[in-house]
Design a protein around this motif. Structure first.
Motif, PDB file in Angstrom:
ATOM      1  N   PRO A  54       0.394  41.819 -35.107  1.00  0.00           N
ATOM      2  CA  PRO A  54      -0.668  41.437 -34.182  1.00  0.00           C
ATOM      3  C   PRO A  54      -1.764  42.488 -34.122  1.00  0.00           C
ATOM      4  CG  PRO A  54       1.207  42.285 -32.965  1.00  0.00           C
ATOM      5  CD  PRO A  54       1.616  42.250 -34.411  1.00  0.00           C
ATOM      6  N   SER A  70      -4.727  40.468 -29.491  1.00  0.00           N
ATOM      7  CA  SER A  70      -3.521  39.722 -29.151  1.00  0.00           C
ATOM      8  C   SER A  70      -2.541  40.580 -28.372  1.00  0.00           C
ATOM      9  CB  SER A  70      -2.854  39.183 -30.423  1.00  0.00           C
ATOM     10  OG  SER A  70      -3.650  38.190 -31.025  1.00  0.00           O
ATOM     11  N   GLU A  81      -0.865  35.881 -31.861  1.00  0.00           N
ATOM     12  CA  GLU A  81      -1.770  36.119 -32.993  1.00  0.00           C
ATOM     13  C   GLU A  81      -1.809  34.937 -33.938  1.00  0.00           C
ATOM     14  OE1 GLU A  81      -4.599  37.608 -34.779  1.00  0.00           O
ATOM     15  OE2 GLU A  81      -3.634  39.272 -33.719  1.00  0.00           O
ATOM     16  N   ALA A  98       3.216  39.061 -28.849  1.00  0.00           N
ATOM     17  CA  ALA A  98       1.840  39.224 -29.347  1.00  0.00           C
ATOM     18  C   ALA A  98       1.701  38.682 -30.761  1.00  0.00           C
ATOM     19  CB  ALA A  98       1.438  40.693 -29.303  1.00  0.00           C
ATOM     20  N   SER A  99       2.752  38.825 -31.566  1.00  0.00           N
ATOM     21  CA  SER A  99       2.681  38.316 -32.942  1.00  0.00           C
ATOM     22  C   SER A  99       2.619  36.793 -32.955  1.00  0.00           C
ATOM     23  CB  SER A  99       3.871  38.820 -33.765  1.00  0.00           C
ATOM     24  OG  SER A  99       5.088  38.200 -33.382  1.00  0.00           O
ATOM     25  N   ARG A 123      -7.215  33.070 -26.560  1.00  0.00           N
ATOM     26  CA  ARG A 123      -6.083  33.976 -26.751  1.00  0.00           C
ATOM     27  C   ARG A 123      -5.301  34.228 -25.452  1.00  0.00           C
ATOM     28  NH1 ARG A 123      -6.102  36.879 -31.420  1.00  0.00           N
ATOM     29  NH2 ARG A 123      -8.383  36.691 -31.476  1.00  0.00           N
ATOM     30  N   GLU A 176      -5.039  40.784 -39.482  1.00  0.00           N
ATOM     31  CA  GLU A 176      -4.179  40.430 -38.357  1.00  0.00           C
ATOM     32  C   GLU A 176      -3.289  39.242 -38.722  1.00  0.00           C
ATOM     33  OE1 GLU A 176      -7.375  40.953 -38.196  1.00  0.00           O
ATOM     34  OE2 GLU A 176      -7.806  42.418 -36.614  1.00  0.00           O
ATOM     35  N   GLY A 177      -2.066  39.305 -38.292  1.00  0.00           N
ATOM     36  CA  GLY A 177      -1.134  38.195 -38.497  1.00  0.00           C
ATOM     37  C   GLY A 177      -0.334  38.252 -39.775  1.00  0.00           C
TER      38      GLY A 177
END
Length: 360
Positions: free
Chosen positions: A310, A314, A237, A233-234, A246, A134-135
């Protein structure tokens, strides 16, 4: 006196024929049993530590059955090229066409020759695993794929700019690249499809299966376009280190967007400048003041594209932010954040954290 009829010597030979046939059949069976058996008998392996390593064999376009057999024998994976050629002809006769398939194959010397042949004939190619956390950004993925020997980093980066609207018409229009839509997960990629386009297609396809239904079911409550959803969302994240924060971080960003306050998110500045800050190397005032479409200290609203991939938590948190009156947060050095309602509270929290950092 009656004459005794003598047996012909040919009768003797004809009598031997069944015996000879059985003998040669038995010899053939013994030979075939040996040549088609695994190059290394599994029964001779006493422990897993003694198991011979598998080898990867590459079958290239234009390779003949004889060439494949010679390679397998040279690598110690079969006992006889001659037996391989016999079996290859048998497969050609009984399988109704077809042939050995191009690709990479993982073969163990404890596999019988007939199983090895069936694997290559059917195209049961080696599947290579890759994991996207993720991310991660497109740049992170590109470096990872090159380090793994999949394909060049630049090849992957260029491929992400060819947005596959023909396969995924739901993708937002006029994207410069597919950043954010490459779903973070673990995948298996066939060795005969080891190219950037296949990996990109897999990841967008997983986004379509896992993430897109979440948006379609809940997007009405958040009033976000698909692109805005993934972009926000990114950022969530990259900001949320612990899962418990979160939705609260998402709530702060939603509040700032509603009130027209710039998000002030460090990760967007980092993305725009192509750098990553650390505790020992934080962003400078000059960097934070550098103009960029991704600088959310200078620009109100969301950046033009997501800043990474993400994960589902997230994405969900962005559609269901925690109700809060916080407008600010600052990171501690343990992954948590201090949340504030006013700028004065926020600046006081920043000063306290910096003082703690300097005293260590």
């Amino acid at each position: 006196m009656k004459a005794v009829r003598r047996k012909s010597r040919w009768s003797f030979y004809w009598g031997l024929l069944p015996v000879v046939s059985v003998f040669f059949a038995w010899q053939g069976w013994v030979w075939w049993s040996w040549v088609s058996a695994p190059a290394i008998d599994p029964k001779t392996i006493e422990s897993e530590a003694e198991s011979p390593p598998a080898k990867v064999i590459e079958v290239k376009t234009g390779s003949t059955g004889q060439e494949i057999g010679a390679t397998l024998e040279a690598e110690g994976l079969i006992r006889s090229t001659q037996a391989w050629n016999v079996w290859a002809r048998w497969l050609s006769l009984t399988k109704g066409g077809g042939g050995f398939q191009v690709g990479s194959y993982e073969i163990n010397p404890t596999e019988p020759m007939t199983e090895i042949a069936a694997k290559i004939w059917s195209g049961d190619v080696l599947k290579l695993s890759y994991t996207i956390p993720e991310g991660w950004t497109i740049e992170d993925m590109a470096e990872y794929f090159e380090d793994r020997g999949f394909f060049k980093a630049e090849t992957f980066i260029e491929a992400t700019k060819n947005v596959p609207y023909d396969l995924f018409p739901w993708l937002p229009k006029d994207l410069p690249h597919v950043e954010g839509f490459l779903y973070p997960d673990t995948y298996l990629l066939r060795s005969d499809r080891l190219d950037a386009e296949s990996a990109i297609g897999q990841m967008i396809g997983q986004f379509e299966v896992v993430a897109l239904p979440v948006y379609e079911q809940q997007a009405g409550d958040a009033d976000l376009s698909l692109l805005d959803w993934v972009t926000l969302a990114s950022i969530v994240e990259r900001e949320a280190v612990i899962s418990e924060e979160r939705r609260l971080i998402s709530g702060v960003f939603h509040n700032r967007l509603t009130e027209g306050i710039p998000l002030g998110a460090d990760p967007t500045v980092e993305y725009g400048l192509g750098l990553t800050q650390t505790a020992d190397r934080p962003l400078t005032y000059e960097e934070v003041a550098t103009p960029s479409p991704y600088n959310t200290y200078i620009n109100a609203g969301l950046p033009p594209t997501p800043i990474g991939s993400p994960g589902l938590p997230s994405l969900e948190a962005t559609l269901s932010p925690e109700a809060t009156d916080y407008l600010y947060f600052v990171a501690r050095y343990d992954g948590t954040h201090v949340f504030s309602r006013t700028l004065a509270e926020h600046e006081a929290a920043q000063a306290e954290i910096w003082n703690e950092r300097d005293s260590q």
